[in-house]
Design a protein around this motif. Structure first.
Motif, mmCIF file in Angstrom:
data_model
loop_
_atom_site.group_PDB
_atom_site.id
_atom_site.type_symbol
_atom_site.label_atom_id
_atom_site.label_comp_id
_atom_site.label_asym_id
_atom_site.label_seq_id
_atom_site.Cartn_x
_atom_site.Cartn_y
_atom_site.Cartn_z
ATOM 1 N N ARG A 49 103.077 179.266 46.032
ATOM 2 C CA ARG A 49 104.180 178.193 46.664
ATOM 3 C C ARG A 49 104.417 177.686 47.780
ATOM 4 O O ARG A 49 103.378 179.370 48.677
ATOM 5 C CB ARG A 49 105.484 178.727 46.118
ATOM 6 N N PRO A 50 104.908 177.678 49.071
ATOM 7 C CA PRO A 50 104.585 175.837 47.439
ATOM 8 C C PRO A 50 103.781 175.050 47.822
ATOM 9 O O PRO A 50 102.668 174.895 47.695
ATOM 10 C CB PRO A 50 105.603 175.208 48.662
ATOM 11 N N ALA A 51 104.358 173.711 47.348
ATOM 12 C CA ALA A 51 103.652 172.641 46.804
ATOM 13 C C ALA A 51 102.774 172.540 48.219
ATOM 14 O O ALA A 51 103.401 172.063 49.423
ATOM 15 C CB ALA A 51 103.235 171.216 46.214
ATOM 16 N N HIS A 52 101.513 171.908 48.043
ATOM 17 C CA HIS A 52 100.693 171.861 49.512
ATOM 18 C C HIS A 52 99.517 171.011 49.725
ATOM 19 O O HIS A 52 99.368 170.480 48.263
ATOM 20 C CB HIS A 52 100.584 172.828 50.470
ATOM 21 N N ASP A 116 96.327 177.551 58.662
ATOM 22 C CA ASP A 116 97.066 175.698 60.004
ATOM 23 C C ASP A 116 96.602 174.977 59.576
ATOM 24 O O ASP A 116 97.625 173.481 59.994
ATOM 25 C CB ASP A 116 95.800 176.651 61.566
ATOM 26 N N ASN A 117 95.773 174.653 58.084
ATOM 27 C CA ASN A 117 95.531 172.761 57.951
ATOM 28 C C ASN A 117 96.575 172.689 57.116
ATOM 29 O O ASN A 117 95.858 171.119 56.823
ATOM 30 C CB ASN A 117 95.012 172.647 58.285
ATOM 31 N N TYR A 118 97.485 173.067 56.656
ATOM 32 C CA TYR A 118 98.216 172.904 54.559
ATOM 33 C C TYR A 118 99.034 171.994 55.472
ATOM 34 O O TYR A 118 99.824 172.358 56.232
ATOM 35 C CB TYR A 118 98.314 174.540 54.262
ATOM 36 N N GLN A 119 99.327 171.268 54.591
ATOM 37 C CA GLN A 119 100.366 170.685 54.969
ATOM 38 C C GLN A 119 101.344 170.804 54.162
ATOM 39 O O GLN A 119 101.102 170.439 52.342
ATOM 40 C CB GLN A 119 100.314 169.292 54.231
ATOM 41 N N MET A 120 102.656 171.390 53.739
ATOM 42 C CA MET A 120 104.306 172.244 52.830
ATOM 43 C C MET A 120 104.115 170.940 52.540
ATOM 44 O O MET A 120 105.585 169.973 52.754
ATOM 45 C CB MET A 120 104.233 173.372 52.797
ATOM 46 N N PHE A 121 104.938 171.393 51.264
ATOM 47 C CA PHE A 121 106.073 170.162 50.685
ATOM 48 C C PHE A 121 107.045 171.345 49.748
ATOM 49 O O PHE A 121 107.075 171.554 48.581
ATOM 50 C CB PHE A 121 105.315 169.127 49.311
ATOM 51 N N GLU A 122 107.373 171.283 50.512
ATOM 52 C CA GLU A 122 108.845 172.042 49.114
ATOM 53 C C GLU A 122 109.872 170.995 49.048
ATOM 54 O O GLU A 122 109.671 170.102 48.649
ATOM 55 C CB GLU A 122 109.809 173.124 50.179
ATOM 56 N N GLY A 123 110.179 171.523 47.204
ATOM 57 C CA GLY A 123 110.572 170.966 45.831
ATOM 58 C C GLY A 123 110.013 170.116 45.465
ATOM 59 O O GLY A 123 110.352 169.784 44.561
ATOM 60 N N LEU A 124 107.993 170.132 45.894
ATOM 61 C CA LEU A 124 107.424 169.032 44.908
ATOM 62 C C LEU A 124 106.567 170.514 44.237
ATOM 63 O O LEU A 124 106.952 171.385 44.658
ATOM 64 C CB LEU A 124 106.970 168.780 45.579
ATOM 65 N N GLY A 125 106.052 169.967 42.733
ATOM 66 C CA GLY A 125 105.619 170.915 41.534
ATOM 67 C C GLY A 125 106.094 170.603 40.959
ATOM 68 O O GLY A 125 106.585 169.999 40.074
ATOM 69 N N PHE A 126 105.765 172.277 39.595
ATOM 70 C CA PHE A 126 106.605 172.343 38.222
ATOM 71 C C PHE A 126 107.474 171.887 38.772
ATOM 72 O O PHE A 126 108.479 172.539 39.516
ATOM 73 C CB PHE A 126 105.840 173.428 37.963
ATOM 74 N N GLN A 127 108.357 171.215 37.541
ATOM 75 C CA GLN A 127 110.511 171.394 37.431
ATOM 76 C C GLN A 127 110.623 172.370 36.429
ATOM 77 O O GLN A 127 111.615 172.564 36.285
ATOM 78 C CB GLN A 127 110.329 169.932 37.283
ATOM 79 N N ASP A 128 109.458 173.529 36.266
ATOM 80 C CA ASP A 128 110.503 174.033 35.208
ATOM 81 C C ASP A 128 110.411 175.574 35.415
ATOM 82 O O ASP A 128 109.898 175.629 36.552
ATOM 83 C CB ASP A 128 109.807 174.331 33.707
#
Length: 128
Positions: A49-52, A116-128
């Motif tokens: 976590r998180p999706a990135h 440092d080069n990751y872009q994070m996406f809170e709230g995305l990803g597996f939904q279960d």
């Protein structure tokens, strides 16, 4: 110059959400200029976590042990020991261990990267 050999156990692990991560092949550890390699361990039931995404390069993972699933930009696929997966440049992704054993994964990056080069996406990803 010494041979560019490094053992994963010689690298300090970072305790990150859903995984332990070791940056094994870097410019500092081996002199690598165009790629980097990390080893991660994901405990049973855990999700990285998180999706990135990696806006500046690609990642290929290889499952050394365990099984689970990957989420790549809204699509889910099953993976197991021996699976290799390409995470395309810029595509959000996530990994989950659905097995009863530790999932050990080698993560190859080109060009070389770091957290440092990751872009994070809170709230995305597996939904279960």
């Amino acid at each position: 110059m010494a041979l560019p050999i490094v053992h994963e156990s010689d690298i300090e692990a970072l305790d990150l959400p859903g995984r332990m991560l070791r940056w094994v092949v870097t410019e500092e550890t081996t002199g690598a200029e165009h790629c980097s390699v990390a080893m991660i361990e994901v405990q049973p039931g855990q999700k990285v976590r998180p999706a990135h995404s990696h806006p500046h390069g690609e990642e290929v993972i290889y499952l050394v042990s365990g099984s689970g699933r990957v989420w790549i930009d809204g699509e889910i696929g099953e993976v197991r020991t021996g699976s290799m997966v390409l995470f395309p440049q810029g595509k959000p992704h996530m990994l989950q261990n659905t097995s009863g054993e530790v999932m050990k994964v080698v993560c190859f990056f080109a060009p070389a990267t770091s957290l440092d080069n990751y872009q994070m996406f809170e709230g995305l990803g597996f939904q279960d």
